[in-house]
Scaffold this active site. Structure first.
Site, mmCIF file in Angstrom:
data_model
loop_
_atom_site.group_PDB
_atom_site.id
_atom_site.type_symbol
_atom_site.label_atom_id
_atom_site.label_comp_id
_atom_site.label_asym_id
_atom_site.label_seq_id
_atom_site.Cartn_x
_atom_site.Cartn_y
_atom_site.Cartn_z
ATOM 1 N N ALA A 70 0.796 -1.437 -0.015
ATOM 2 C CA ALA A 70 0.132 0.188 0.339
ATOM 3 C C ALA A 70 0.653 1.265 0.203
ATOM 4 O O ALA A 70 2.121 1.096 -0.828
ATOM 5 C CB ALA A 70 -0.826 -0.256 1.192
ATOM 6 N N SER A 71 0.785 2.244 0.485
ATOM 7 C CA SER A 71 1.303 3.767 0.822
ATOM 8 C C SER A 71 2.502 3.314 0.917
ATOM 9 O O SER A 71 3.698 3.860 0.651
ATOM 10 C CB SER A 71 0.465 4.524 1.544
ATOM 11 O OG SER A 71 -0.746 4.787 1.690
#
Length: 337
Positions: free
Chosen positions: A55-56
């Protein structure tokens, strides 16, 4: 690094956790543990070498690719991004620079507002997810979002900012964002099991992301089919340690660039930590963090610079990793003093 295995067992059982936990110290792996399933429907067990989404956490890869172009003279940190955006995204302030985007101080409107009251099961993409295969394809989703504050005024975490950086990478290099990151970051770091994978065509060793801690609901329709500047890299726990060592050994960007990226640019009080360029920083000690949360992803990798220690938790459910992350964060703080 000392790990309380009893407390770790309790944290694993709390949600429950599904994914991989690994601790590396220098050249030695001192803990490698996998829990749950790589694929629940087929009852394929998780393995320590599974590829799991960050993800991030992927934002660091975007930031490093941008810094490589800065080193090559293709971009400058002080350049307004309007020069490459042209007439696209007219609501982005003309004084927003590359540096503003890298440090989350641009003030531009975010297509995914992390302060909004959203559920992991919500469908937040406003264009068909199968169309999101390049950075340019995100432009319709970024349009129409007004500036929140003047550039440089303060820190505000912004996913749109890193998608804009991906668009700049594509326009400055003439290749796709994914190919740029591969050439500029992944290959120099020697990450053989790291890259962008399409959610609707995952290979056998990649973990499906599950929206909830139980059941078979996958995140395929909740996220872009191919992640971009703000998230989407799949990696292994072993590759994460390899990444940190390559980064700090100067094999991705120069020492001067690295010092700039790892310098605190903002004190993020509500997170009890600081932010550089693409990296979270410990509130007071030399420890670096990548973190990601999304539908089907809960992730953190922490690197203790002085001891060359990496502590990584890669979860393939939305919230299952957080009790484990919290337990290991306590162990890290105890070691740092």
């Amino acid at each position: 690094m000392q790990i309380d295995t009893v407390s770790l067992d309790q944290a694993v059982a709390e949600r429950p956790f599904t994914g991989v936990i690994r601790v590396d110290v220098g050249d030695e792996c001192v803990l490698a543990r996998s829990e749950g399933f790589l694929h629940r429907g087929l009852r394929v067990p998780m393995t320590p070498d599974a590829r799991i989404a960050m993800a991030s956490g992927s934002k660091a890869f975007t930031a490093l690719a941008v810094m490589r172009l800065v080193e090559d003279g293709a971009l400058r940190l002080e350049d307004p991004v309007r020069g490459l955006l042209g007439s696209d995204l007219p609501l982005v302030d003309d004084t927003v620079t590359v540096a503003h985007l890298l440090t989350h101080t641009s003030g531009i409107g975010d297509y995914f507002d992390e302060d909004a009251d959203l559920s992991v099961s919500d469908y937040v993409m406003t264009v068909p997810v199968h169309e999101l295969t390049t950075a340019e394809a995100f432009l319709p989703m970024l349009e129409g979002r007004p500036q929140k504050f003047a550039p440089g005024e303060r820190f505000a975490y912004c996913n749109s900012g890193f998608v804009v950086l991906a668009i700049l990478l594509e326009r400055a290099t003439g290749i796709t964002y994914h190919e740029a990151v591969k050439r500029l970051v992944i290959e120099p770091a020697g990450l053989e099991h790291t890259g962008f994978l399409p959610l609707n065509d995952l290979p056998a060793d990649a973990a499906t992301g599950y929206v909830f801690e139980e059941g078979n609901l996958a995140n395929t329709l909740h996220l872009p089919v191919l992640g971009n500047g703000d998230g989407g890299v799949f990696t292994t726990a072993e590759d994460l340690h390899r990444f940190w060592l390559a980064l700090l050994d100067g094999r991705i960007v120069s020492r001067d660039s690295l010092d700039l990226m790892l310098r605190p640019h903002s004190d993020v009080v509500d997170e009890d930590r600081r932010y550089g360029m693409g990296f979270w920083l410990h509130r007071s000690r030399p420890a670096l963090m990548l973190e990601g949360f999304d539908a089907g992803v809960s992730f953190r990798s922490t690197h203790l610079v002085e001891s060359r220690t990496t502590v990584s938790v890669l979860g393939n459910s939305s919230r299952g990793a957080w009790p484990v992350v919290a337990e290991l964060a306590a162990s890290i703080d105890a070691q740092l003093g």
